[in-house]
Design a protein around this motif. Structure first.
Motif, PDB file in Angstrom:
ATOM      1  N   TRP A   7       4.205 -33.562 -40.801  1.00 59.10           N
ATOM      2  CA  TRP A   7       3.084 -33.375 -41.875  1.00 59.10           C
ATOM      3  C   TRP A   7       2.287 -32.396 -41.538  1.00 59.10           C
ATOM      4  CZ3 TRP A   7      -2.252 -33.870 -40.397  1.00 59.10           C
ATOM      5  CH2 TRP A   7      -2.824 -34.091 -41.578  1.00 59.10           C
ATOM      6  N   SER A   8       1.866 -31.415 -42.437  1.00 59.68           N
ATOM      7  CA  SER A   8       0.940 -30.417 -42.200  1.00 59.68           C
ATOM      8  C   SER A   8       1.470 -29.393 -41.180  1.00 59.68           C
ATOM      9  CB  SER A   8      -0.688 -30.926 -41.865  1.00 59.68           C
ATOM     10  OG  SER A   8      -1.391 -29.973 -41.981  1.00 59.68           O
ATOM     11  N   SER A   9       2.607 -28.878 -41.169  1.00 59.03           N
ATOM     12  CA  SER A   9       3.324 -28.102 -40.368  1.00 59.03           C
ATOM     13  C   SER A   9       2.750 -26.658 -39.911  1.00 59.03           C
ATOM     14  CB  SER A   9       4.812 -28.045 -40.551  1.00 59.03           C
ATOM     15  OG  SER A   9       5.175 -27.485 -41.722  1.00 59.03           O
ATOM     16  N   GLN A  10       1.793 -26.480 -40.979  1.00 58.13           N
ATOM     17  CA  GLN A  10       1.066 -25.146 -41.178  1.00 58.13           C
ATOM     18  C   GLN A  10      -0.231 -25.280 -40.520  1.00 58.13           C
ATOM     19  OE1 GLN A  10       2.460 -23.627 -44.703  1.00 58.13           O
ATOM     20  NE2 GLN A  10       3.741 -21.855 -43.375  1.00 58.13           N
ATOM     21  N   GLY A  11      -0.632 -26.640 -40.286  1.00 59.13           N
ATOM     22  CA  GLY A  11      -2.023 -26.847 -39.845  1.00 59.13           C
ATOM     23  C   GLY A  11      -3.219 -26.724 -40.834  1.00 59.13           C
ATOM     24  N   ARG A  12      -2.931 -27.137 -41.972  1.00 60.46           N
ATOM     25  CA  ARG A  12      -3.781 -27.047 -43.132  1.00 60.46           C
ATOM     26  C   ARG A  12      -4.865 -26.139 -43.212  1.00 60.46           C
ATOM     27  NH1 ARG A  12      -3.982 -31.428 -46.315  1.00 60.46           N
ATOM     28  NH2 ARG A  12      -6.105 -31.109 -46.764  1.00 60.46           N
ATOM     29  N   GLY A  13      -4.342 -24.821 -42.763  1.00 56.49           N
ATOM     30  CA  GLY A  13      -5.246 -23.512 -42.710  1.00 56.49           C
ATOM     31  C   GLY A  13      -5.777 -23.127 -41.136  1.00 56.49           C
ATOM     32  N   PHE A  14      -5.421 -24.073 -40.373  1.00 54.41           N
ATOM     33  CA  PHE A  14      -5.964 -23.917 -38.944  1.00 54.41           C
ATOM     34  C   PHE A  14      -5.637 -22.647 -38.475  1.00 54.41           C
ATOM     35  CE2 PHE A  14      -6.035 -24.643 -34.324  1.00 54.41           C
ATOM     36  CZ  PHE A  14      -7.320 -24.880 -34.139  1.00 54.41           C
ATOM     37  N   PHE A  15      -4.329 -22.126 -38.816  1.00 50.96           N
ATOM     38  CA  PHE A  15      -3.829 -20.759 -38.394  1.00 50.96           C
ATOM     39  C   PHE A  15      -4.159 -19.675 -39.266  1.00 50.96           C
ATOM     40  CE2 PHE A  15      -1.645 -24.251 -36.033  1.00 50.96           C
ATOM     41  CZ  PHE A  15      -1.535 -23.805 -34.812  1.00 50.96           C
ATOM     42  N   THR A  16      -5.092 -19.884 -40.149  1.00 53.55           N
ATOM     43  CA  THR A  16      -5.622 -18.777 -40.844  1.00 53.55           C
ATOM     44  C   THR A  16      -6.782 -18.413 -40.621  1.00 53.55           C
ATOM     45  OG1 THR A  16      -6.558 -20.234 -42.661  1.00 53.55           O
ATOM     46  CG2 THR A  16      -3.982 -19.710 -42.856  1.00 53.55           C
ATOM     47  N   ASP A  17      -7.285 -17.391 -41.470  1.00 53.18           N
ATOM     48  CA  ASP A  17      -8.902 -17.027 -41.487  1.00 53.18           C
ATOM     49  C   ASP A  17      -9.768 -18.015 -41.698  1.00 53.18           C
ATOM     50  OD1 ASP A  17      -8.058 -14.589 -40.283  1.00 53.18           O
ATOM     51  OD2 ASP A  17      -8.307 -13.601 -42.140  1.00 53.18           O
ATOM     52  N   ARG A  18      -9.273 -19.186 -42.315  1.00 56.02           N
ATOM     53  CA  ARG A  18     -10.065 -20.273 -42.954  1.00 56.02           C
ATOM     54  C   ARG A  18     -10.697 -21.067 -41.610  1.00 56.02           C
ATOM     55  NH1 ARG A  18      -6.737 -23.874 -46.077  1.00 56.02           N
ATOM     56  NH2 ARG A  18      -8.315 -25.115 -45.765  1.00 56.02           N
TER      57      ARG A  18
END
Length: 111
Positions: A7-18
């Motif tokens: 679930w949420s394998s991209q971290g819900r934006g944690f690995f982005t500039d957000r």
């Protein structure tokens, strides 16, 4: 060998500039993802992404795909462009040493 659906394998934006240590406007992101261990993992993903010419979110998805058990990453692109961007993670082949380093900071071999 039971498949794991991440679930949420991209971290819900944690690995982005957000996300970031100084960005606390998204209460759910802060509550679910913000810890010093996760920020250290994020820092390592950013470092590896720079070396590979990818983005940290690609590294996060490649990490899920590189697990030593059947793992199905669930992602939630909102647009076709986001989906196409996520597919760039398929070009990344992480070694077990890379996975350990991303997770715990253990020594790794990738130059």
């Amino acid at each position: 060998q039971m498949p794991h659906f991440a679930w949420s394998s991209q971290g819900r934006g944690f690995f982005t500039d957000r996300a970031g240590r100084d960005r606390t406007d998204n209460e759910e992101l802060v509550r679910v993802w913000y810890s010093e261990r996760n920020f250290a993992r994020r820092d390592r993903a950013i470092e590896l992404a720079r070396k590979l010419g990818k983005s940290p979110i690609h590294i996060a998805l490649a990490y899920v795909l590189a697990q030593p058990f059947p793992s199905v990453p669930l992602i939630g692109p909102r647009t076709l462009d986001e989906l196409e961007d996520s597919l760039r993670a398929l070009d990344i082949k992480l070694t077990p040493e890379d996975v350990a380093w991303l997770d715990e900071g253990a020594e790794r071999r990738r130059a």
